[in-house]
Design a protein around this motif. Structure first.
Motif, PDB file in Angstrom:
ATOM      1  N   MET A 114       0.843  -1.197   0.000  1.00  0.00           N
ATOM      2  CA  MET A 114       0.000   0.000   0.000  1.00  0.00           C
ATOM      3  C   MET A 114       0.879   1.248   0.000  1.00  0.00           C
ATOM      4  SD  MET A 114      -3.254  -0.906   2.449  1.00  0.00           S
ATOM      5  CE  MET A 114      -4.150   0.504   1.767  1.00  0.00           C
ATOM      6  N   PRO A 115       0.523   2.237  -0.785  1.00  0.00           N
ATOM      7  CA  PRO A 115       1.364   3.438  -0.893  1.00  0.00           C
ATOM      8  C   PRO A 115       1.190   4.376   0.292  1.00  0.00           C
ATOM      9  CG  PRO A 115      -0.617   3.692  -2.220  1.00  0.00           C
ATOM     10  CD  PRO A 115      -0.673   2.298  -1.654  1.00  0.00           C
ATOM     11  N   GLY A 116       2.150   5.296   0.441  1.00  0.00           N
ATOM     12  CA  GLY A 116       2.039   6.334   1.448  1.00  0.00           C
ATOM     13  C   GLY A 116       2.622   5.958   2.790  1.00  0.00           C
ATOM     14  N   ASP A 117       2.420   6.838   3.752  1.00  0.00           N
ATOM     15  CA  ASP A 117       2.934   6.699   5.109  1.00  0.00           C
ATOM     16  C   ASP A 117       2.054   5.706   5.874  1.00  0.00           C
ATOM     17  OD1 ASP A 117       3.829   6.959   7.677  1.00  0.00           O
ATOM     18  OD2 ASP A 117       3.522   9.127   7.828  1.00  0.00           O
ATOM     19  N   MET A 118       2.675   4.617   6.356  1.00  0.00           N
ATOM     20  CA  MET A 118       1.906   3.588   7.045  1.00  0.00           C
ATOM     21  C   MET A 118       1.321   4.098   8.369  1.00  0.00           C
ATOM     22  SD  MET A 118       1.757   0.837   5.202  1.00  0.00           S
ATOM     23  CE  MET A 118       1.558   2.008   3.839  1.00  0.00           C
ATOM     24  N   GLU A 119       2.078   4.937   9.059  1.00  0.00           N
ATOM     25  CA  GLU A 119       1.563   5.459  10.318  1.00  0.00           C
ATOM     26  C   GLU A 119       0.354   6.355  10.068  1.00  0.00           C
ATOM     27  OE1 GLU A 119       3.231   8.000  14.128  1.00  0.00           O
ATOM     28  OE2 GLU A 119       4.561   6.579  13.110  1.00  0.00           O
ATOM     29  N   ALA A 120       0.394   7.127   8.996  1.00  0.00           N
ATOM     30  CA  ALA A 120      -0.764   7.956   8.642  1.00  0.00           C
ATOM     31  C   ALA A 120      -1.959   7.085   8.272  1.00  0.00           C
ATOM     32  CB  ALA A 120      -0.402   8.884   7.480  1.00  0.00           C
ATOM     33  N   LEU A 121      -1.689   5.969   7.600  1.00  0.00           N
ATOM     34  CA  LEU A 121      -2.767   5.038   7.262  1.00  0.00           C
ATOM     35  C   LEU A 121      -3.366   4.449   8.532  1.00  0.00           C
ATOM     36  CD1 LEU A 121      -4.443   3.375   5.281  1.00  0.00           C
ATOM     37  CD2 LEU A 121      -2.542   1.745   5.138  1.00  0.00           C
ATOM     38  N   GLY A 122      -2.508   4.115   9.489  1.00  0.00           N
ATOM     39  CA  GLY A 122      -3.008   3.588  10.757  1.00  0.00           C
ATOM     40  C   GLY A 122      -3.906   4.584  11.468  1.00  0.00           C
ATOM     41  N   ARG A 123      -3.541   5.861  11.409  1.00  0.00           N
ATOM     42  CA  ARG A 123      -4.370   6.890  12.044  1.00  0.00           C
ATOM     43  C   ARG A 123      -5.697   7.051  11.296  1.00  0.00           C
ATOM     44  NH1 ARG A 123      -1.373   8.891  15.912  1.00  0.00           N
ATOM     45  NH2 ARG A 123       0.901   8.889  15.694  1.00  0.00           N
ATOM     46  N   ALA A 124      -5.646   6.899   9.977  1.00  0.00           N
ATOM     47  CA  ALA A 124      -6.879   6.980   9.195  1.00  0.00           C
ATOM     48  C   ALA A 124      -7.812   5.814   9.522  1.00  0.00           C
ATOM     49  CB  ALA A 124      -6.542   6.997   7.703  1.00  0.00           C
ATOM     50  N   VAL A 137     -10.001   2.215  18.797  1.00  0.00           N
ATOM     51  CA  VAL A 137      -9.094   1.097  18.544  1.00  0.00           C
ATOM     52  C   VAL A 137      -7.653   1.568  18.648  1.00  0.00           C
ATOM     53  CG1 VAL A 137     -10.746  -0.033  17.010  1.00  0.00           C
ATOM     54  CG2 VAL A 137      -8.990   1.453  16.019  1.00  0.00           C
ATOM     55  N   GLY A 138      -6.768   0.607  18.828  1.00  0.00           N
ATOM     56  CA  GLY A 138      -5.340   0.853  18.733  1.00  0.00           C
ATOM     57  C   GLY A 138      -4.802   0.126  17.519  1.00  0.00           C
ATOM     58  N   VAL A 139      -3.743   0.669  16.892  1.00  0.00           N
ATOM     59  CA  VAL A 139      -3.190   0.082  15.677  1.00  0.00           C
ATOM     60  C   VAL A 139      -1.690  -0.129  15.864  1.00  0.00           C
ATOM     61  CG1 VAL A 139      -2.853   0.320  13.188  1.00  0.00           C
ATOM     62  CG2 VAL A 139      -4.935   1.225  14.261  1.00  0.00           C
ATOM     63  N   GLY A 163      -0.736   8.452  20.347  1.00  0.00           N
ATOM     64  CA  GLY A 163      -2.006   8.680  19.674  1.00  0.00           C
ATOM     65  C   GLY A 163      -2.691   7.385  19.265  1.00  0.00           C
ATOM     66  N   GLY A 164      -2.284   6.261  19.863  1.00  0.00           N
ATOM     67  CA  GLY A 164      -2.932   4.990  19.587  1.00  0.00           C
ATOM     68  C   GLY A 164      -2.419   4.262  18.364  1.00  0.00           C
ATOM     69  N   VAL A 165      -1.305   4.727  17.760  1.00  0.00           N
ATOM     70  CA  VAL A 165      -0.726   4.065  16.582  1.00  0.00           C
ATOM     71  C   VAL A 165       0.783   3.965  16.764  1.00  0.00           C
ATOM     72  CG1 VAL A 165      -0.398   4.127  14.088  1.00  0.00           C
ATOM     73  CG2 VAL A 165      -2.537   4.976  15.079  1.00  0.00           C
ATOM     74  N   VAL A 166       1.341   2.762  16.589  1.00  0.00           N
ATOM     75  CA  VAL A 166       2.784   2.556  16.686  1.00  0.00           C
ATOM     76  C   VAL A 166       3.248   1.729  15.494  1.00  0.00           C
ATOM     77  CG1 VAL A 166       4.610   1.361  17.969  1.00  0.00           C
ATOM     78  CG2 VAL A 166       2.948   2.761  19.191  1.00  0.00           C
ATOM     79  N   ASP A 167       4.307   2.201  14.836  1.00  0.00           N
ATOM     80  CA  ASP A 167       4.915   1.516  13.691  1.00  0.00           C
ATOM     81  C   ASP A 167       6.300   1.020  14.116  1.00  0.00           C
ATOM     82  OD1 ASP A 167       6.014   0.661  11.324  1.00  0.00           O
ATOM     83  OD2 ASP A 167       5.585   2.475  10.186  1.00  0.00           O
ATOM     84  N   LEU A 168       6.498  -0.303  14.124  1.00  0.00           N
ATOM     85  CA  LEU A 168       7.767  -0.881  14.572  1.00  0.00           C
ATOM     86  C   LEU A 168       8.596  -1.449  13.418  1.00  0.00           C
ATOM     87  CD1 LEU A 168       6.938  -2.741  17.921  1.00  0.00           C
ATOM     88  CD2 LEU A 168       7.893  -0.455  17.576  1.00  0.00           C
ATOM     89  N   ARG A 169       8.433  -0.938  12.215  1.00  0.00           N
ATOM     90  CA  ARG A 169       9.225  -1.463  11.108  1.00  0.00           C
ATOM     91  C   ARG A 169      10.675  -1.010  11.181  1.00  0.00           C
ATOM     92  NH1 ARG A 169       6.767   0.587   6.022  1.00  0.00           N
ATOM     93  NH2 ARG A 169       6.177   2.303   7.405  1.00  0.00           N
TER      94      ARG A 169
END
Length: 425
Positions: A114-124, A137-139, A163-169
């Protein structure tokens, strides 16, 4: 080939959140949800957790404590929770290529490619689920399922900062989180395994990730080895879009009151058989054996104890509620004993296989086509007009032995007579 990217979307205090969706006045009120028969605490809002309410505490022991702290208790409303879960999952399906529904309140989502910022997608994703369903929810985002679970745990643990979203890549961020996470918080590592790992000086998630995989496999199991590899970012667990059929189906409930006579217990067993058969047909399976069991309460020293079960062989593989209910009733006749106060019955469907998987001889009796048509009509009517609209004669509509749910909320979304009223000003 694009690197695998997965997200775990987990509803926050799901049962308590469902109770708040149609009660905005409870937005900041501490809430607990109780198990069957209002027995013990099975869900807590964040406010209730801060007030020291523990999972599994018996309601009768903490009733006064709840009252003192202004904590509101609800009986479990599984019809509402199931419908809200479906709404959450449907919302997620519209945003990502594929999801795996892991439980009633969480799902893995495939974000690979999927294109774009994954953290932004998680917030969306988080914002849309909240806007469309009212459920927070949390992501957690990562390259493996185990890390996605850990990322989600971190998103809830540090919700104010993340903010309920964490990206660990990112490897550096991943290792920082692993270092401050106790190994007991890792998905699949239970209390006993935590003790065994501590003997090897493995105390944090980072210790487990850095441990020798072959040693873990030899000393424990391939499951622990895969967990360690996943913590390093190596995918070992695939996304399962289709849930595999269950090998056993169980329906079991505590009675709302002690039952001494056979007829009401027979009604309960027939009710459980009808529900189990609905699940059986939903996964396109057939059953060859039925186990029915009953027991008294096991903790009251003043009550005599009794527990017994029996397996009944069916004449042919079937999904017919009528045949399975009769077999269960016959089994109940064999194990019932007078003079006991029974508190629970259980029905278990065994030897389940998909249609066509049973290989009997040429002259073996098989389920009549008429049975399949009758069950199909019954399921279609109940799907359209609600469960229980058409049911076997032995299944009562409102039994007096049913679960005690004195504090149950309205169904809101699953019953026309309990829709949310909106008043015009």
């Amino acid at each position: 080939m694009a690197e695998q990217v997965l997200a775990l979307v987990d509803c926050n205090s799901f049962y308590a959140s469902c109770e708040r969706v149609f009660r905005p006045d409870l937005a900041h009120t501490p809430i607990v949800v109780l198990s069957n028969n209002d027995g013990c605490v099975i869900a807590r809002s964040a406010e209730a957790k801060l007030l020291g309410i523990k999972m599994g505490e018996p309601y009768f022991q903490i009733r006064d404590k709840l009252r003192r702290h202004g904590i509101l208790a609800f009986s479990s409303n599984y019809a509402l929770y199931g419908d809200m879960s479906q709404r959450v999952m449907t919302t997620l399906e519209g945003m990502v290529p594929a999801i795996e529904v892991y439980s009633i309140d969480e799902a893995f989502a495939d974000l690979t490619g999927m294109p774009g910022d994954m953290e932004a997608l998680g917030r969306a994703m988080r914002a849309r689920v909240l806007r469309w369903t009212g459920i927070p929810v949390g992501v957690g985002i990562a390259t493996t399922k185990t890390l996605a679970k850990l990322a989600n745990h971190s998103a809830k643990r540090w919700q104010r900062q993340t903010g309920g979203v964490v990206d660990l890549r990112d490897p550096d961020r991943r290792d920082k989180v692993l270092k401050v996470t106790d190994v007991s918080e890792v998905w699949g590592i239970g209390r006993r395994m935590t003790e065994h790992l501590a003997e090897m000086n493995i105390r944090t998630a980072l210790d487990l990730a850095q441990a020798d995989a072959w040693t873990l496999r030899q000393k424990f199991s391939v499951v622990v080895e895969k967990t360690a590899r996943e913590l390093r970012g190596t995918p070992c667990l695939e996304l399962e879009e289709a849930t595999p059929p269950k090998q056993e189906i169980c329906c079991s409930r505590m009675f709302g009151k002690r039952l001494r006579e056979l007829p009401p217990i027979r009604e309960a067993v027939a009710t459980y058989a009808a529900r189990a058969c609905e699940k059986l047909r939903a996964q396109q399976s057939m059953c060859k054996r039925v186990r029915v069991s009953i027991r008294t309460g096991m903790f009251n020293p003043d009550e005599p104890k009794f527990a017994k079960g029996v397996v009944v062989e069916l004449p042919y593989p079937t999904d017919d509620t009528r045949l399975i209910s009769k077999a269960a009733a016959d089994g109940l006749e064999l194990i019932y004993r007078e003079g006991f106060a029974f508190s629970k019955a259980e029905l278990l469907l065994l030897d389940l296989r998909q249609r066509g998987e049973f290989t009997d001889d040429l002259f073996a009796v098989t389920q009549p086509e008429a049975s399949e048509r009758v069950m199909g009509v019954m399921d279609a009517i109940n799907a359209r007009w609600g469960r229980g609209t058409l049911r076997p004669g032995g299944v009562p509509e409102e039994p007096d032995w049913g679960m005690r749910r004195e504090m149950i909320s309205q169904s809101y979304t699953t019953r026309l007579d309990q829709l949310w009223p909106v008043k015009a000003e």
